[in-house]
Design a protein around this motif. Structure first.
Motif, PDB file in Angstrom:
ATOM      1  N   ARG A   4       0.858  -1.189   0.000  1.00 45.91           N
ATOM      2  CA  ARG A   4       0.000   0.000   0.000  1.00 45.91           C
ATOM      3  C   ARG A   4       0.891   1.234   0.000  1.00 45.91           C
ATOM      4  O   ARG A   4       1.733   1.411   0.892  1.00 45.91           O
ATOM      5  CB  ARG A   4      -0.891  -0.008   1.240  1.00 45.91           C
ATOM      6  N   ARG A   5       0.734   2.071  -0.983  1.00 44.74           N
ATOM      7  CA  ARG A   5       1.591   3.237  -1.106  1.00 44.74           C
ATOM      8  C   ARG A   5       1.204   4.318  -0.103  1.00 44.74           C
ATOM      9  O   ARG A   5       0.026   4.587   0.120  1.00 44.74           O
ATOM     10  CB  ARG A   5       1.518   3.809  -2.533  1.00 44.74           C
ATOM     11  N   ALA A   6       2.213   4.913   0.498  1.00 45.41           N
ATOM     12  CA  ALA A   6       1.990   6.016   1.440  1.00 45.41           C
ATOM     13  C   ALA A   6       1.454   7.224   0.683  1.00 45.41           C
ATOM     14  O   ALA A   6       1.950   7.565  -0.386  1.00 45.41           O
ATOM     15  CB  ALA A   6       3.286   6.360   2.149  1.00 45.41           C
ATOM     16  N   GLN A   7       0.447   7.872   1.254  1.00 47.58           N
ATOM     17  CA  GLN A   7      -0.195   9.006   0.588  1.00 47.58           C
ATOM     18  C   GLN A   7       0.193  10.358   1.184  1.00 47.58           C
ATOM     19  O   GLN A   7      -0.077  11.388   0.581  1.00 47.58           O
ATOM     20  CB  GLN A   7      -1.713   8.827   0.644  1.00 47.58           C
ATOM     21  N   PHE A   8       0.825  10.349   2.356  1.00 47.07           N
ATOM     22  CA  PHE A   8       1.157  11.608   3.029  1.00 47.07           C
ATOM     23  C   PHE A   8       2.667  11.813   3.158  1.00 47.07           C
ATOM     24  O   PHE A   8       3.108  12.817   3.685  1.00 47.07           O
ATOM     25  CB  PHE A   8       0.487  11.652   4.406  1.00 47.07           C
TER      26      PHE A   8
END
Length: 282
Positions: A4-8
């Motif tokens: 899951r790619r980090a969004q922040f």
């Protein structure tokens, strides 16, 4: 392994490993003392951008490191109301600047069998800062740990999910710790909540009355009281997460709590709209 790619990352906290490491080492340069009677089983952390509340979160998670490292950490969060469903990420891993944090798929899978969850995956999930903001700290202090990211609403049945996490971890023979992610009162025009007007009196009301009521329930190790306060006084944006983490900590043997720090965003950037933050250890 799907990630899951980090969004922040790169906005709310640094994107590079070196920058994150420097920030964390600065945050923990002056760690508060934890009372001997506090077992360091779990904690409550805030989830604003690191510039506002990163130091508090880092110090709580650093305090958890003082005992034996856990095999699995449950991270409760998400901005949910009482009518929202439960959420759980049950497979894969979550990106951090220090490398991916693997999901404890066996624990998450068993938990999902016992309760009704919206199942998240690395490519299908709700955008969420409350959990992601803690993950670089967890990976830094516990590089080999696996996590169970969980979102629960502010309702009494969420306490059973916290307790069930502990039962399942024990079933697998794992040592476990738990983190609950919540900010406190969101005050001002930006949040549509200004019951005592603005200015210094508003800041004092939030600190000494509204947030204090919630903090007192944390100090008392009263998960249901946290939920009640969040619903009655709008002084926790993730009351279910905090309460479930406290219920889990109590199942793990926590009997005492300690408030490590409290602040508001006004302490960093003065503004008519502001947010309260607390860090606690169990």
């Amino acid at each position: 392994m799907e990630i899951r790619r980090a969004q922040f990352m790169g906005s709310w906290y640094p994107a590079s490993e070196n920058e994150c490491r420097e920030k964390i080492e600065d945050f923990i340069a002056d760690l508060p003392q934890v009372k001997p009677e506090v077992k360091r089983i779990g904690g409550i952390v805030p989830h604003a951008g690191w510039v506002y509340s990163g130091k508090i979160a880092a110090q709580v998670i650093a305090a958890l490191k003082k005992n034996n490292p856990p095999d699995v950490i449950a991270v409760f969060g998400m901005h949910l109301g009482p009518r929202h469903p439960n959420f759980i990420m049950a497979s894969g891993a979550w990106e951090t600047p220090f490398g991916p944090l693997a999901i404890a798929e066996d624990v998450a899978g068993q938990l999902a069998k016992g309760f009704r969850f919206e199942i998240e995956s690395p490519d299908r999930h709700v955008q969420d800062n409350t959990i992601e903001l803690q993950l670089p700290f967890i990976k830094y202090f516990f590089p080999d740990v696996r996590i169970v990211p969980i979102g629960v609403p502010p309702v009494s049945r969420s306490l059973a999910i916290g307790e069930a996490f502990v039962d399942i971890a024990r079933h697998f023979g794992y040592t476990a710790k738990v983190i609950g992610s919540t900010d406190l009162t969101h005050y001002g025009a930006n949040y549509g909540f200004s019951p005592v007007g603005s200015g210094p009196k508003a800041i004092q009301w939030v600190k000494n009355e509204n947030d204090k009521k919630l903090v007192e329930r944390i100090e008392a190790m009263d998960p249901q009281g946290v939920i009640d306060q969040a619903m009655e006084n709008s002084n926790a944006c993730c009351g279910g997460a905090a309460a479930a983490a406290m219920a889990a900590a109590k199942s793990l043997g926590a009997e005492k709590s300690q408030i490590l720090a409290y602040s508001t965003s006004c302490d960093v950037v003065p503004n008519e709209s502001f947010v309260g933050y607390v860090g606690a250890i169990f």
